[in-house]
Motif scaffolding. Sequence first.
Motif, PDB file in Angstrom:
ATOM      1  N   VAL A  25      10.880   1.199  42.272  1.00 17.22           N
ATOM      2  CA  VAL A  25      10.613  -0.068  42.944  1.00 17.22           C
ATOM      3  C   VAL A  25      10.588  -1.220  41.930  1.00 17.22           C
ATOM      4  CG1 VAL A  25       8.962  -1.364  44.351  1.00 17.22           C
ATOM      5  CG2 VAL A  25       9.385   1.048  44.831  1.00 17.22           C
ATOM      6  N   LYS A  26       9.978  -0.973  40.778  1.00 13.83           N
ATOM      7  CA  LYS A  26       9.966  -2.002  39.734  1.00 13.83           C
ATOM      8  C   LYS A  26      11.383  -2.407  39.337  1.00 13.83           C
ATOM      9  CE  LYS A  26       5.569  -1.207  37.332  1.00 13.83           C
ATOM     10  NZ  LYS A  26       4.940  -0.802  36.057  1.00 13.83           N
ATOM     11  N   LYS A  27      12.216  -1.411  39.140  1.00 12.83           N
ATOM     12  CA  LYS A  27      13.584  -1.671  38.697  1.00 12.83           C
ATOM     13  C   LYS A  27      14.408  -2.342  39.790  1.00 12.83           C
ATOM     14  CE  LYS A  27      17.626   0.606  36.673  1.00 12.83           C
ATOM     15  NZ  LYS A  27      18.187   1.908  36.194  1.00 12.83           N
ATOM     16  N   GLU A  28      14.280  -1.853  41.018  1.00 18.65           N
ATOM     17  CA  GLU A  28      15.095  -2.354  42.111  1.00 18.65           C
ATOM     18  C   GLU A  28      14.767  -3.798  42.478  1.00 18.65           C
ATOM     19  OE1 GLU A  28      16.214  -1.110  46.746  1.00 18.65           O
ATOM     20  OE2 GLU A  28      15.032   0.245  45.471  1.00 18.65           O
ATOM     21  N   TYR A  29      13.477  -4.163  42.393  1.00 18.81           N
ATOM     22  CA  TYR A  29      13.068  -5.499  42.828  1.00 18.81           C
ATOM     23  C   TYR A  29      12.611  -6.391  41.670  1.00 18.81           C
ATOM     24  CZ  TYR A  29      13.309  -3.439  47.459  1.00 18.81           C
ATOM     25  OH  TYR A  29      13.748  -2.811  48.598  1.00 18.81           O
ATOM     26  N   GLN A  30      12.847  -5.918  40.438  1.00 21.00           N
ATOM     27  CA  GLN A  30      12.506  -6.705  39.254  1.00 21.00           C
ATOM     28  C   GLN A  30      11.030  -7.127  39.265  1.00 21.00           C
ATOM     29  OE1 GLN A  30      15.061  -7.339  36.730  1.00 21.00           O
ATOM     30  NE2 GLN A  30      15.874  -5.713  38.034  1.00 21.00           N
ATOM     31  N   LEU A  31      10.160  -6.127  39.430  1.00 25.24           N
ATOM     32  CA  LEU A  31       8.724  -6.381  39.529  1.00 25.24           C
ATOM     33  C   LEU A  31       7.986  -5.858  38.302  1.00 25.24           C
ATOM     34  CD1 LEU A  31       8.244  -5.257  43.249  1.00 25.24           C
ATOM     35  CD2 LEU A  31       8.311  -7.611  42.422  1.00 25.24           C
ATOM     36  N   ASP A  32       6.917  -6.530  37.931  1.00 25.54           N
ATOM     37  CA  ASP A  32       6.072  -6.065  36.833  1.00 25.54           C
ATOM     38  C   ASP A  32       4.948  -5.165  37.333  1.00 25.54           C
ATOM     39  OD1 ASP A  32       7.488  -7.523  34.868  1.00 25.54           O
ATOM     40  OD2 ASP A  32       6.357  -9.341  35.359  1.00 25.54           O
ATOM     41  N   LYS A  33       4.508  -5.401  38.561  1.00 24.32           N
ATOM     42  CA  LYS A  33       3.388  -4.660  39.124  1.00 24.32           C
ATOM     43  C   LYS A  33       3.751  -4.102  40.492  1.00 24.32           C
ATOM     44  CE  LYS A  33      -0.961  -3.386  39.820  1.00 24.32           C
ATOM     45  NZ  LYS A  33      -1.580  -2.266  39.091  1.00 24.32           N
ATOM     46  N   VAL A  34       3.520  -2.810  40.680  1.00 22.50           N
ATOM     47  CA  VAL A  34       3.761  -2.157  41.957  1.00 22.50           C
ATOM     48  C   VAL A  34       2.520  -1.354  42.341  1.00 22.50           C
ATOM     49  CG1 VAL A  34       5.103  -0.391  43.167  1.00 22.50           C
ATOM     50  CG2 VAL A  34       6.262  -2.046  41.704  1.00 22.50           C
ATOM     51  N   VAL A  35       2.118  -1.450  43.591  1.00 18.58           N
ATOM     52  CA  VAL A  35       0.960  -0.708  44.098  1.00 18.58           C
ATOM     53  C   VAL A  35       1.460   0.383  45.034  1.00 18.58           C
ATOM     54  CG1 VAL A  35      -1.156  -0.847  45.465  1.00 18.58           C
ATOM     55  CG2 VAL A  35      -0.540  -2.725  43.921  1.00 18.58           C
ATOM     56  N   ARG A  36       1.164   1.626  44.696  1.00 19.08           N
ATOM     57  CA  ARG A  36       1.601   2.739  45.543  1.00 19.08           C
ATOM     58  C   ARG A  36       0.432   3.231  46.395  1.00 19.08           C
ATOM     59  NH1 ARG A  36       4.956   7.578  43.015  1.00 19.08           N
ATOM     60  NH2 ARG A  36       3.080   7.902  41.768  1.00 19.08           N
ATOM     61  N   LEU A  37       0.504   2.922  47.671  1.00 19.03           N
ATOM     62  CA  LEU A  37      -0.486   3.392  48.645  1.00 19.03           C
ATOM     63  C   LEU A  37       0.176   4.475  49.497  1.00 19.03           C
ATOM     64  CD1 LEU A  37      -1.953  -0.065  49.777  1.00 19.03           C
ATOM     65  CD2 LEU A  37      -2.755   1.430  47.937  1.00 19.03           C
ATOM     66  N   ALA A  38       0.793   5.432  48.830  1.00 19.69           N
ATOM     67  CA  ALA A  38       1.621   6.405  49.535  1.00 19.69           C
ATOM     68  C   ALA A  38       1.324   7.851  49.177  1.00 19.69           C
ATOM     69  CB  ALA A  38       3.100   6.115  49.255  1.00 19.69           C
ATOM     70  N   SER A  39       0.845   8.108  47.981  1.00 19.22           N
ATOM     71  CA  SER A  39       0.770   9.489  47.490  1.00 19.22           C
ATOM     72  C   SER A  39      -0.635  10.025  47.377  1.00 19.22           C
ATOM     73  CB  SER A  39       1.479   9.582  46.132  1.00 19.22           C
ATOM     74  OG  SER A  39       2.839   9.211  46.266  1.00 19.22           O
TER      75      SER A  39
END
Length: 369
Positions: A25-39
Amino acid sequence: MNKTLWRNALDYINPYIPGKSIEDVKKEYQLDKVVRLASNENPQGPSRDVVKAIQKSLNQLNLYPDSTAKNLREKLAIFYNISREEIMTTNGADNAITLLISSYVNEGDEVVYSTPTFPAYRSTTILMGGIPVEVPVTEDWCFDLNAMYERITDKTKLVIICNPNNPTGTIVSKENLVDFLDKVPNHVQVIVDEAYAEYIDDKDYLTGIQLFKENYPLITVRTFSKFYGLAGLRVGYVVAKRDILEPVLRIREPFATNRIAIDAAIAALDDREYGKTHLKETREGKNYLSKELGSLGFEVFPSHTNFLFVHLKMDSLKLFKKLLPYGLIIRPCAPWGLSEYARITIGIKKENELFIKTLQKEIPNHIKI
């Protein structure tokens, strides 16, 4: 490779589809911070004591771990007041499930469980030539023990109860569980998968280990991945009588639990204060998310875990994709055949608030409930 060389059973097993990775997700959307509320990971990470134990253990990476994980088993034995010979460590709870089914299921044997639930029950059963007997959950998303009992036959080898259940977050009451166990015929072995048991504070819950200590011939599967924040180290364990563990130990990997994982798990068990703090923050986050999601028009079901099972009343994949550019990952329940449902992990306070604020912004523009 020519598919004709594959094992035949693989034609009936769908590949496991993991949650979207933070890195992708970081790579695809050029983001520095990603929150995973999935696992269903512990968002607070391991305790400081665990980190110190890991750092100390790094100096011994040139050495193989104790293949029996004796020190961890002794710590768990004291923790539960059982014998260390009644404990076997594994490479995570999913490895435990794989080993158990592989040890007990022959071709044509039946394995009974309710669905939706953890997909490894089905895939490993099929791989061993067994027959999955899948019983729908009840209307309130609980394992249907009465219907499961009705499906037991002379060919049934295992019954698996995911308690609390993944992805629904529901539990089986102690009365129903004891009643079920009292009726199960002797040729059937019962496995209780308790990956989320540490999150439960319901008086109507009875653990597999408690029942085991009351001489029920149960197999209980536990993990350090969720409550203790060690998902990246893969530490699971099984509690059962030694004779029940014997066939599993014959196929268990010689070094199923690595040195760092062993030391980290021992430190995690010792840090009781960390567990109290994590439970408090998880409950607060669960209450907050349940209330806010409900106010947005979603149906949130009572959960006994660190995640929520939510009826979105729309295609969950649509919402999943809309949230990715904001650096938010949830778990659509489409793999379970529930296209309008999602599993949402309880994050830390600022993550939960970001999630709700993003939904409030996104729903009016793109989603009609």
